[in-house]
Design a protein around this motif. Structure first.
Motif, PDB file in Angstrom:
ATOM      1  N   LEU A  59      22.781  39.037  15.485  1.00 51.45           N
ATOM      2  CA  LEU A  59      24.232  38.981  15.686  1.00 51.45           C
ATOM      3  C   LEU A  59      24.864  40.361  15.521  1.00 51.45           C
ATOM      4  O   LEU A  59      25.726  40.759  16.307  1.00 51.45           O
ATOM      5  CB  LEU A  59      24.869  37.984  14.716  1.00 51.45           C
ATOM      6  N   GLU A  60      24.439  41.095  14.513  1.00 55.08           N
ATOM      7  CA  GLU A  60      25.032  42.410  14.238  1.00 55.08           C
ATOM      8  C   GLU A  60      24.727  43.412  15.347  1.00 55.08           C
ATOM      9  O   GLU A  60      25.470  44.382  15.519  1.00 55.08           O
ATOM     10  CB  GLU A  60      24.514  42.949  12.901  1.00 55.08           C
ATOM     11  N   SER A  61      23.645  43.211  16.076  1.00 60.26           N
ATOM     12  CA  SER A  61      23.251  44.157  17.120  1.00 60.26           C
ATOM     13  C   SER A  61      23.561  43.636  18.523  1.00 60.26           C
ATOM     14  O   SER A  61      22.975  44.094  19.505  1.00 60.26           O
ATOM     15  CB  SER A  61      21.751  44.466  17.009  1.00 60.26           C
ATOM     16  N   CYS A  99      33.277  41.517  20.329  1.00 60.55           N
ATOM     17  CA  CYS A  99      32.785  42.082  19.077  1.00 60.55           C
ATOM     18  C   CYS A  99      31.418  42.705  19.320  1.00 60.55           C
ATOM     19  O   CYS A  99      30.748  42.415  20.315  1.00 60.55           O
ATOM     20  CB  CYS A  99      32.707  41.022  17.976  1.00 60.55           C
ATOM     21  N   ARG A 115      35.675  39.425  14.229  1.00 62.91           N
ATOM     22  CA  ARG A 115      34.599  40.409  14.068  1.00 62.91           C
ATOM     23  C   ARG A 115      34.824  41.657  14.921  1.00 62.91           C
ATOM     24  O   ARG A 115      34.126  42.660  14.747  1.00 62.91           O
ATOM     25  CB  ARG A 115      33.258  39.793  14.469  1.00 62.91           C
ATOM     26  N   PRO A 118      28.515  46.190  17.859  1.00 62.64           N
ATOM     27  CA  PRO A 118      28.330  47.433  17.112  1.00 62.64           C
ATOM     28  C   PRO A 118      29.427  48.457  17.387  1.00 62.64           C
ATOM     29  O   PRO A 118      29.755  48.761  18.532  1.00 62.64           O
ATOM     30  CB  PRO A 118      26.972  47.944  17.626  1.00 62.64           C
ATOM     31  N   ALA A 169      22.842  34.663  14.833  1.00 64.46           N
ATOM     32  CA  ALA A 169      22.700  34.938  13.405  1.00 64.46           C
ATOM     33  C   ALA A 169      21.330  34.493  12.904  1.00 64.46           C
ATOM     34  O   ALA A 169      20.665  35.210  12.140  1.00 64.46           O
ATOM     35  CB  ALA A 169      23.813  34.237  12.627  1.00 64.46           C
TER      36      ALA A 169
END
Length: 507
Positions: free
Chosen positions: A330-332, A369, A38, A371, A325
């Motif tokens: 998770l993405e942030s 990993c 990622r 942003p 998640a």
């Protein structure tokens, strides 16, 4: 918009090539590999000190041990120094430390009232203390590895209160005769895996993620696993996942130690417990030992158990990623995985760690990993634990005080491909002043000097001998190269064998 979160995961005594993502053909570290997939994998990342506490203090402060003052185990970090966790807390983050922190000595005297000392936990009611501590709003401490973990700290108190029958299962004698006689720290732990400290740490980290994700403040958490540090004693099923007879043999070149400084022809006693009790005559940090007296079977079992401990950590990391998640963050979230230092694991005919600054001890995994970090990024620049504070602060938009490190954000963004020509390391001994050493590392060379013992030295051609098995320092043909690198050390890291910070214990 809510700021990005940070999960900083640290293993204890894990070398760079321990993961499948960094080329290990035995490992199955799919979750740590997922962090790398990622984001970014750093392939030349080093610590400036191969011992636990100095390295951990550097990760937090971005300073060389000579500057943050925690120059050897048994010394405390100054709580007034800026560190990444204080910076996060001051920026409004909810901060938490879970597991092994090791900013204070295990054997500090009771009158110092240091929460990471055994003496602190001898008074009843101590488990009610949770912080604040070095910038963490709250902590859940694990102190020590394997059976040592039951003596003090939040995990020990929890285990004795909720599962007192499990405490004795940590002892080698509970392992059904699995303890090796020629290396007393190898056995199969009888502790149920779900009650082992690795899973206890994951439980508390997952709980914090789930609770904090519903709140306004971003989270910053240090998740620190005591393993795969010796003793080599994982619980089932992890102690049986890897078959000793299928483990790769350690890499040893005949006669290599004869070309090294004389202290490497000695070593610790493999039949002796690798701990120093209060009042015991101090042994050198890391308890370095030679493997001559250890059978191939026992050494292979230690290697298999190391892989088992790493697999258990990887499974725990998977739980953290699933929690992130599941909470929708998770993405942030920036997720970082590294280790404080490495492990010799039989290479060079040596085990554990100690004064020699071998690559197996100084080079550690680093994957990150989050942003803005492009998936599948591979970074070949020379990077250091010195850089972590500045880099994380930059990624999170926090002000950073002056450190000895470099902000790696431009490297992660692909705007530059390199950040330095040389890395520097320094080892301060516990017992013998002759062992004080300093190293300079480039892409081509590693040179080490012993200022208190000028006849000793180490020089390795990393292009032809990347894992440092043939010391060129004794050869006149390479004396000019050694002199040139010695001059670099003189300019950039002059000798400083004495550091003004009080020794409070062996650990």
């Amino acid at each position: 918009m809510k700021p990005a979160n940070l999960i900083f995961i640290c293993a204890d005594q894990m070398r760079y090539d321990a993961l499948s993502i960094t080329g290990n053909r035995i490992a199955r570290t799919i979750n740590i590999d997922h962090i790398a997939a990622r984001g970014a994998t750093f392939h030349r990342h080093f610590t400036p000190n191969q011992i636990c506490s100095p390295s951990r203090a550097t990760m937090a402060t971005g300073l060389y041990p000579r500057h943050h003052g925690l120059w050897r185990n048994g010394v405390a970090l100054d709580e007034r120094l800026p560190n990444i966790w204080k910076a996060l807390s001051q920026a409004g983050y909810a901060t938490k430390g879970v597991g092994k922190l090791h900013f204070q000595p295990l054997l500090a005297p009771a009158e110092r009232a240091m929460p990471e000392s055994l003496a602190y936990w001898e008074r009843p009611g101590r488990e009610g203390w949770r912080g604040p501590y070095f910038g963490f709003d709250s902590v859940d401490l694990v102190m020590g590895e394997a059976n040592e973990s039951t003596r003090a700290g939040h995990y020990a108190a929890w285990l004795r209160r909720n599962h007192p029958e499990v405490v004795d299962l940590y002892e080698p004698e509970a392992g059904g005769g699995s303890r090796a006689e020629d290396l007393r720290e190898v056995w199969k732990s009888a502790v149920p895996a779900e009650l082992h400290y690795t899973n206890w740490i994951a439980d508390r980290a997952v709980d914090f993620i789930e609770r904090q994700s519903k709140r306004r403040e971003p989270l910053g958490m240090f998740v620190s696993f005591p393993d795969p540090h010796h003793p080599f004693a994982p619980p089932r099923p992890y102690c049986d996942l890897f078959r000793p007879e299928r483990m790769p043999k350690p890499t040893i070149r005949a006669g290599e130690l004869e070309r090294m400084p004389a202290y490497l022809r000695e070593g610790d006693d493999p039949t002796k417990e690798p701990y120093v009790a209060s009042g015991e005559q101090p042994r050198e940090q890391g308890f370095l030992l030679r493997t001559d007296a250890i059978s191939d079977e026992t050494l292979s079992t230690a290697i298999a158990h190391t892989h088992g401990m790493i697999q258990m950590i990887d499974d725990a990391v998977g739980r953290l990623l699933e929690a992130l998640a599941g909470a929708g963050i998770l993405e942030s979230t920036y997720v970082l995985f590294t280790a404080d230092h490495g492990e010799l694991l039989g290479d060079h005919g040596l085990l554990r760690k100690g004064p020699p600054p071998y690559r197996q001890l100084l080079q550690v995994p680093l994957v990150l990993c989050g942003p803005g970090i492009h998936p599948g990024t591979n970074i070949d620049a020379l990077t250091s634990h010195l850089d972590l504070f500045a880099t994380l602060a930059s990624l999170l938009g926090l002000p950073t005080p002056a450190t000895d490190g470099i902000d790696l954000k431009p490297l992660l963004e692909g705007r530059i491909s390199d950040v330095r020509d040389f890395l520097f390391t320094e080892y301060h001994p516990r017992r013998d002043a002759c062992l004080y050493n300093q190293s300079v590392i480039s892409r081509e060379w590693r040179f080490t000097r012993y200022p208190n013992q000028p006849a000793w030295g180490e020089l390795f051609d990393l292009r032809r001998d990347p894992w440092e098995h043939w010391n060129l320092f004794p050869e006149k043909a390479f004396s000019e190269q050694a002199r040139a690198l010695n001059a670099v050390l003189d300019r950039r890291l002059p000798p400083q064998p004495l550091i003004a910070n009080e020794v409070l214990g062996a650990y």
